[in-house]
Write a protein that holds these residues in place. Structure first.
Motif, PDB file in Angstrom:
ATOM      1  N   GLU A  48     -55.912  -2.801-116.537  1.00  0.00           N
ATOM      2  CA  GLU A  48     -56.866  -2.500-117.058  1.00  0.00           C
ATOM      3  C   GLU A  48     -57.445  -0.942-116.665  1.00  0.00           C
ATOM      4  O   GLU A  48     -57.488  -0.522-115.533  1.00  0.00           O
ATOM      5  N   ARG A  49     -57.744  -0.118-117.938  1.00  0.00           N
ATOM      6  CA  ARG A  49     -57.783   1.182-117.566  1.00  0.00           C
ATOM      7  C   ARG A  49     -59.381   1.655-117.826  1.00  0.00           C
ATOM      8  O   ARG A  49     -59.952   1.087-118.751  1.00  0.00           O
ATOM      9  N   SER A  50     -59.648   2.277-117.085  1.00  0.00           N
ATOM     10  CA  SER A  50     -61.300   3.311-117.366  1.00  0.00           C
ATOM     11  C   SER A  50     -61.129   4.430-117.022  1.00  0.00           C
ATOM     12  O   SER A  50     -60.109   4.945-116.139  1.00  0.00           O
ATOM     13  N   ASN A  51     -62.257   5.434-116.702  1.00  0.00           N
ATOM     14  CA  ASN A  51     -62.054   6.689-116.396  1.00  0.00           C
ATOM     15  C   ASN A  51     -62.326   6.740-114.914  1.00  0.00           C
ATOM     16  O   ASN A  51     -61.798   7.758-114.332  1.00  0.00           O
ATOM     17  N   LYS A  52     -62.568   5.559-114.592  1.00  0.00           N
ATOM     18  CA  LYS A  52     -62.794   5.562-112.640  1.00  0.00           C
ATOM     19  C   LYS A  52     -61.734   4.786-111.982  1.00  0.00           C
ATOM     20  O   LYS A  52     -61.332   5.112-111.008  1.00  0.00           O
ATOM     21  N   TYR A  53     -61.002   3.814-112.745  1.00  0.00           N
ATOM     22  CA  TYR A  53     -60.122   3.074-112.103  1.00  0.00           C
ATOM     23  C   TYR A  53     -59.040   2.404-112.855  1.00  0.00           C
ATOM     24  O   TYR A  53     -59.077   2.486-114.021  1.00  0.00           O
ATOM     25  N   VAL A  54     -57.812   2.198-112.318  1.00  0.00           N
ATOM     26  CA  VAL A  54     -56.829   1.640-112.785  1.00  0.00           C
ATOM     27  C   VAL A  54     -56.645   0.190-111.948  1.00  0.00           C
ATOM     28  O   VAL A  54     -56.399   0.083-110.863  1.00  0.00           O
ATOM     29  N   ARG A  55     -56.810  -0.973-112.685  1.00  0.00           N
ATOM     30  CA  ARG A  55     -56.730  -2.406-111.890  1.00  0.00           C
ATOM     31  C   ARG A  55     -55.718  -3.327-112.518  1.00  0.00           C
ATOM     32  O   ARG A  55     -55.570  -3.218-113.877  1.00  0.00           O
ATOM     33  N   LEU A  56     -55.162  -4.019-111.920  1.00  0.00           N
ATOM     34  CA  LEU A  56     -54.203  -5.164-112.377  1.00  0.00           C
ATOM     35  C   LEU A  56     -55.046  -6.306-113.050  1.00  0.00           C
ATOM     36  O   LEU A  56     -56.224  -6.595-112.729  1.00  0.00           O
ATOM     37  N   ASN A  57     -54.697  -6.708-114.394  1.00  0.00           N
ATOM     38  CA  ASN A  57     -55.116  -7.782-114.915  1.00  0.00           C
ATOM     39  C   ASN A  57     -54.352  -9.123-114.689  1.00  0.00           C
ATOM     40  O   ASN A  57     -53.333  -9.076-113.631  1.00  0.00           O
ATOM     41  N   LYS A  58     -54.471 -10.264-115.060  1.00  0.00           N
ATOM     42  CA  LYS A  58     -53.858 -11.332-114.501  1.00  0.00           C
ATOM     43  C   LYS A  58     -52.451 -11.189-114.682  1.00  0.00           C
ATOM     44  O   LYS A  58     -51.573 -11.668-113.797  1.00  0.00           O
ATOM     45  N   ALA A  59     -52.035 -10.841-115.955  1.00  0.00           N
ATOM     46  CA  ALA A  59     -50.510 -10.887-116.044  1.00  0.00           C
ATOM     47  C   ALA A  59     -49.918  -9.547-115.294  1.00  0.00           C
ATOM     48  O   ALA A  59     -48.857  -9.777-114.713  1.00  0.00           O
ATOM     49  N   GLY A  60     -50.753  -8.599-115.038  1.00  0.00           N
ATOM     50  CA  GLY A  60     -50.246  -7.430-114.075  1.00  0.00           C
ATOM     51  C   GLY A  60     -49.984  -7.931-112.498  1.00  0.00           C
ATOM     52  O   GLY A  60     -49.219  -7.675-111.840  1.00  0.00           O
ATOM     53  N   GLU A  61     -50.976  -8.969-112.132  1.00  0.00           N
ATOM     54  CA  GLU A  61     -50.726  -9.643-110.925  1.00  0.00           C
ATOM     55  C   GLU A  61     -49.567 -10.363-110.628  1.00  0.00           C
ATOM     56  O   GLU A  61     -48.839 -10.241-109.611  1.00  0.00           O
ATOM     57  N   ILE A  62     -49.165 -10.946-111.778  1.00  0.00           N
ATOM     58  CA  ILE A  62     -47.667 -11.779-111.622  1.00  0.00           C
ATOM     59  C   ILE A  62     -46.622 -10.722-111.609  1.00  0.00           C
ATOM     60  O   ILE A  62     -45.672 -11.015-110.809  1.00  0.00           O
ATOM     61  N   VAL A  63     -46.584  -9.637-112.521  1.00  0.00           N
ATOM     62  CA  VAL A  63     -45.629  -8.890-112.495  1.00  0.00           C
ATOM     63  C   VAL A  63     -45.446  -8.099-111.445  1.00  0.00           C
ATOM     64  O   VAL A  63     -44.499  -7.896-110.832  1.00  0.00           O
ATOM     65  N   TYR A  64     -46.686  -7.813-110.642  1.00  0.00           N
ATOM     66  CA  TYR A  64     -46.796  -6.918-109.620  1.00  0.00           C
ATOM     67  C   TYR A  64     -46.040  -7.936-108.343  1.00  0.00           C
ATOM     68  O   TYR A  64     -45.219  -7.204-107.540  1.00  0.00           O
ATOM     69  N   HIS A  65     -46.398  -9.025-108.144  1.00  0.00           N
ATOM     70  CA  HIS A  65     -45.933  -9.906-107.005  1.00  0.00           C
ATOM     71  C   HIS A  65     -44.211  -9.927-107.400  1.00  0.00           C
ATOM     72  O   HIS A  65     -43.664  -9.931-106.082  1.00  0.00           O
ATOM     73  N   HIS A  66     -43.631 -10.249-108.468  1.00  0.00           N
ATOM     74  CA  HIS A  66     -42.281 -10.309-108.619  1.00  0.00           C
ATOM     75  C   HIS A  66     -41.654  -8.781-108.489  1.00  0.00           C
ATOM     76  O   HIS A  66     -40.555  -8.833-108.153  1.00  0.00           O
ATOM     77  N   ALA A  67     -42.381  -8.128-108.944  1.00  0.00           N
ATOM     78  CA  ALA A  67     -41.890  -6.692-108.856  1.00  0.00           C
ATOM     79  C   ALA A  67     -41.512  -6.143-107.558  1.00  0.00           C
ATOM     80  O   ALA A  67     -40.409  -5.679-107.208  1.00  0.00           O
ATOM     81  N   LYS A  68     -42.351  -6.516-106.660  1.00  0.00           N
ATOM     82  CA  LYS A  68     -42.246  -6.303-105.232  1.00  0.00           C
ATOM     83  C   LYS A  68     -41.011  -6.957-104.638  1.00  0.00           C
ATOM     84  O   LYS A  68     -40.147  -6.235-104.010  1.00  0.00           O
ATOM     85  N   GLU A  69     -40.805  -8.205-105.116  1.00  0.00           N
ATOM     86  CA  GLU A  69     -39.549  -8.891-104.597  1.00  0.00           C
ATOM     87  C   GLU A  69     -38.392  -8.253-105.165  1.00  0.00           C
ATOM     88  O   GLU A  69     -37.444  -8.198-104.305  1.00  0.00           O
TER      89      GLU A  69
END
Length: 302
Positions: A48-69
């Motif tokens: 999720e992008r805005s001028n102030k932040y970049v945050r993980l959405n639900k799909a992003g949280e899943i990918v981040y968890h597995h990407a770290k592994e």
């Protein structure tokens, strides 16, 4: 190395495309291209992008968890191959619970660095519950925890004893008493660690064994804050002798003479079960088991 995954993890952790580009020594457009390529590959937006932040959405949280592994597995694979060809080297990601991590582990690391300077350790300090979870998700190579720990998917090896003592300020009414009865402890304010901590687990087991039910609990997430609070006269606590040895020598903390103390527990090392171990990990475990200060350590500070 899967470059889009590395870029995605960096953006997620930096929460900013510009800072991620700087960290990766890339241009910001190149970072954006990698993220776009990964999102096209998976068929969904991850951030999720805005001028102030970049945050993980639900799909992003899943990918981040597995990407770290995935990235961790790749790094370990590289280290294992390098071990066959070179002297001990590479990264070693170590997690430790607070007591061991803050008061014992630095001495083990100093010894390792003097013997094997090409091994590069990274240390994370968490409570016991968090360490076990990070080992399970392969975000740590090895963890050191305190107290009881069980997980059938992990290898858990007790390697050293620890003793815990009841402490008060030198000005506390219990300081210097010949003997203290368990019922005298019930009316005191107890300063304890958070749930999930091995130190908290030890305190609760002592309460059960003594049939003590404290009415006033103050919960802090740091051993150092607990020591400072006890010194200031805010309450009493149960801490490892490792953590209080300097204060006992200086006389800023006193032991309570309770028949049921010291409370004894184990330090354990936690690794993945049946995993290939890098040479760096094997050498660290050997130094850990043979660290000269560990056998009978608590007796040194009485």
């Amino acid at each position: 190395m899967d470059q889009p995954l590395l870029v995605f993890v960096t953006v997620a952790e930096m929460q900013n495309f510009s800072r991620a580009a700087e960290q990766l020594h890339m241009t910001q457009p190149a970072v954006s291209q990698h993220i776009a390529a990964l999102e096209r590959q998976l068929g969904t937006r991850l951030l999720e992008r805005s001028n102030k932040y970049v945050r993980l959405n639900k799909a992003g949280e899943i990918v981040y968890h597995h990407a770290k592994e995935i990235l961790g597995l790749h790094a370990r694979m590289t280290d294992l191959v390098n071990d066959l060809l070179h002297t001990p080297s590479g990264n070693l990601v170590i997690g430790s619970s607070y007591t061991f991590g803050e008061y014992v582990l630095p001495h083990v690391i100093a010894r390792m660095r003097s013997l094997y300077p090409m091994i590069k350790p990274t240390i994370s300090i968490h409570n016991t519950k968090e360490i076990v979870e990070l080992i399970g998700s392969r975000q740590l190579d090895v963890g050191i925890v305190e107290g009881e720990c069980r997980d059938e998917k992990l290898c858990i090896e007790p390697f050293a004893d620890d003793e815990m003592q009841l402490i008060v300020s030198p000005h506390h009414r219990l300081a210097g008493k010949e003997t203290v009865k368990p019922e005298e402890l019930e009316e005191e304010t107890w300063i304890v660690r958070e749930e999930g901590s091995g130190t908290r687990e030890a305190a609760e087991k002592m309460f059960d064994r003594l049939d003590v039910h404290p009415q006033n609990l103050m919960e802090f997430g740091s051993t150092q804050i607990i020591k400072e609070s006890v010194e200031a006269g805010l309450g009493i606590s149960l801490l490892s002798t490792w953590a209080i040895r300097k204060e006992l020598k200086l006389g800023t903390l006193c032991l309570v003479r309770l028949q049921e103390t010291p409370v004894r527990r184990k330090f354990s090392v936690v690794t993945q079960a049946n995993q290939f171990r890098t040479k760096a990990l094997e050498l660290f475990l050997e130094l850990l088991r043979n660290h000269e200060a560990l056998p009978g350590s608590a007796d040194r500070y009485k």
